[in-house]
Design a protein around this motif. Sequence first.
Motif, mmCIF file in Angstrom:
data_model
loop_
_atom_site.group_PDB
_atom_site.id
_atom_site.type_symbol
_atom_site.label_atom_id
_atom_site.label_comp_id
_atom_site.label_asym_id
_atom_site.label_seq_id
_atom_site.Cartn_x
_atom_site.Cartn_y
_atom_site.Cartn_z
ATOM 1 N N UNK A 155 25.862 34.063 9.576
ATOM 2 C CA UNK A 155 24.609 34.802 9.827
ATOM 3 C C UNK A 155 24.671 36.261 9.389
ATOM 4 N N UNK A 156 25.756 36.986 9.628
ATOM 5 C CA UNK A 156 25.778 38.403 9.185
ATOM 6 C C UNK A 156 25.651 38.566 7.680
ATOM 7 N N UNK A 157 26.056 37.543 6.909
ATOM 8 C CA UNK A 157 26.028 37.675 5.447
ATOM 9 C C UNK A 157 24.914 36.860 4.799
ATOM 10 N N UNK A 158 24.367 35.869 5.505
ATOM 11 C CA UNK A 158 23.271 35.062 4.959
ATOM 12 C C UNK A 158 21.920 35.400 5.579
ATOM 13 N N UNK A 159 21.933 35.938 6.770
ATOM 14 C CA UNK A 159 20.696 36.120 7.504
ATOM 15 C C UNK A 159 20.549 35.061 8.576
ATOM 16 N N UNK A 160 19.468 35.152 9.312
ATOM 17 C CA UNK A 160 19.264 34.288 10.479
ATOM 18 C C UNK A 160 19.299 32.811 10.102
ATOM 19 N N UNK A 210 20.381 25.156 14.382
ATOM 20 C CA UNK A 210 21.794 25.141 13.969
ATOM 21 C C UNK A 210 22.668 25.294 15.207
ATOM 22 N N UNK A 211 23.557 24.350 15.424
ATOM 23 C CA UNK A 211 24.446 24.394 16.576
ATOM 24 C C UNK A 211 23.827 23.901 17.861
ATOM 25 N N UNK A 249 13.583 17.207 5.327
ATOM 26 C CA UNK A 249 13.930 15.802 5.115
ATOM 27 C C UNK A 249 14.703 15.568 3.826
ATOM 28 N N UNK A 250 14.927 16.631 3.031
ATOM 29 C CA UNK A 250 15.790 16.541 1.841
ATOM 30 C C UNK A 250 17.203 17.056 2.137
ATOM 31 N N UNK A 251 17.477 17.397 3.406
ATOM 32 C CA UNK A 251 18.772 17.893 3.860
ATOM 33 C C UNK A 251 19.036 19.336 3.446
ATOM 34 N N UNK A 252 17.997 20.068 3.040
ATOM 35 C CA UNK A 252 18.178 21.480 2.677
ATOM 36 C C UNK A 252 18.018 22.358 3.908
ATOM 37 N N UNK A 253 18.925 23.329 4.065
ATOM 38 C CA UNK A 253 18.897 24.242 5.200
ATOM 39 C C UNK A 253 17.648 25.112 5.128
ATOM 40 N N UNK A 254 16.879 25.107 6.192
ATOM 41 C CA UNK A 254 15.616 25.849 6.201
ATOM 42 C C UNK A 254 15.850 27.347 5.940
#
Length: 545
Positions: free
Chosen positions: A259-264, A269-270, A472-477
Motif C-alpha cells: 500500500x505505501x508504494x502502490x496506493x490504497x 483485500x485481506x 470477474x477477470x481476476x484483475x485487482x481493482x
Amino acid sequence: MSVTEGTDVVVIGSGFGGAIAAYHLAVGGARVVVLERGPWLSADEFDQDFKLGSSYTRIFDFTIGDGMSVLSGNCVGGGSVVYFATMPRAPGFVFERQGSIGRRMWPASISRETLDPWYDRAVEALPVTKQSWDQVPYGGGLWAAACRHAGRTANPAPTAVDVARCTNCNWMAAGCKFDAKRSLLLNYLPGAVEHGAEIRPLHEVQHLSRNDDGSYRVHYRIVDEVDYRVLHGSGAIDAKIVVLAAGTGATPVILQRSEPTLGAMPPAVGRYFSGNGERLNTAVFDEGKVRDLLGLSREDGVAYEAHQIGRGPTVASWDKLDGSLPEYERFSLEQLYFPPGLGTILAQAPDAGGPTWFGPEKKELLRRWKSWLTIFTMSEDDNEGVFGPPPATGSATRFSQQMLGHSSLQYHPTPNTRRGWELSDADVKDILERDGLAQVTPWTNDVVGAYTVHPLSSCRIGDDPATSALDDRHELRDHPGIFVTDGSAVPGALTVNPALTIAALAERAMPGIVQAARDRGVSVSYLGDLPEGVESSQARVLGRT
C-alpha cells in the motif's frame, strides 16, 4: 547495490494459479519469470519420514493465527505437491451462495455451466480420472461399507493420481516419491519452462511498487535453503503484468505491504477469508464389528487395521450436497488419511474423564491407531477471516527453522459456521457409530484453533467493489495489470476439495490476462494449448541450474 531486471510478466507463486498462468503466457510468447518462496524438489528428494529438515518440513507451511491455523504448500508446484489430489467439481448451488453479504457472492458471469468448459481443460491437462471400486484401498472401502450400512451413498472420488503407478504408501502429502500424483511438476510447470519461463525457488516477494510508465516493480528477498527465518540478498524485477498466486495466506499480505508504494488497496483485500468450512473427525473401529457387521476382512484374517495403507481421500459421501437444503447445512464427507503429526496431536479421545487430546485415554487411543478412520468435512462458512497488519517480511512471523509461523489471520467462527460443523459431526457419528461399529470424536479446536488445508477467499472475485478485491477477470481493482489467480480469488467455501476449481478459474482468467498484457505492450498470444504430461518430475525439461 541490487540490480533491477526487466521482463514481460512476473508470476508470484507456482501452485495451480501460478503454474497455469506461467504456462499460457510463456507458450504465447511472453518473457515470464516465476518467483517461488519455497524450494524446488523432485521425486527422488521427497522423504518418507517426519524428521526435522526433511522434505515434510521443507515443503509445508503451518501458520497459526488467532482462531485459525492454515496448512499449505511451500515449494515449486505449491499445493499440488502436498495435496491429496482429490479433484471434484464444485456443485452448482455453490455459485449461487449469498453467505454473509446477503447477495450472490460470485460474479454474475460465472456459474457451474459457464465454468464447466474450463474444468474440462484442467481435467485433461493433469489429467483427472475416476477410480473404479477395485482400485479403492482399505480405508475407502471401510468408509463405503459403513455408509452403506447406514443407508447412505458413497462414491469413489475423481483423482489426479496415476493409480497404476501408485504404491498405496500413503506418503503423498509429503510429496509423491513415485510421481504417481499428477502434480504441477509433471505438466504445466515443465511446459512453461520448455517455452522459456524461468522458475526461481527460494525467492520471497515482499512488496510491489509502480513505475512511472505504469509497469510494476516486484521486490524480493532470497530465503536461506536451510533456515527459512534467514533472508539473504534482495532484488527487484520490473514487469508490465504481475500475476499474484502466492497462496491465500500470502497474496493479501503482499498487497497489504504494498500500500505505501502502490496506493490504497480495495477494502476486500485481506478480508472474507474462508477455511472452506473444514472439520475433521477420528473414528476408532471395533475390528470385530468391522468383520461381523460390514463383512470385511483381508486374506490374513484381519478385518481392517489399515489406517496407514492407501492414498489420501478415495471415497466421498455427497448425500448432503443437495441444493434444496438451506445454506450452511450442505457438506461433503471424505475418508482421509492424515499422516502422523497433527492427526495424532489433535485427535480427541472419546469419553475421556479428563483432557481429551492428551493423557491416559489419549495414550490408549494412540495404541489403536491402525483401527482409525479419519473423516474430512467440507462445509459452508461465513467468510469471517480477516488479516491484520502484515509482518515486516514474508507472510508470517516464523518461529522455527522451517514450516512453523504465526500469521496475522483472525478467525472467530459465527453461529452459521458452527452450525455446519455441528451438523456434519452429527452425520459422521450417525454413520459410523451405528450398532457399535466405531467411536467418533472431532479433532480439538483448543490447541491451534480451527484449521484448514484449503484456505480461500482473501482477495476474492466478484461484482461488488465493496466486497470483492478483484473483478470477474481476476484483475485487482484500481490497479490495472495486477491479477490474482490462486485460491484467494475463490469467493467462498466450495463444500468440496477446491484444487480443480482454482485450476479452472485460472484457465478461465488466461484469455483476459493475455489481452491485458497485449494492451500493455507485451507481444503475446493466447493459444489455448494444454501442456503435454511428462513421466517424471526429474525430467530434463525441468533443467535446474
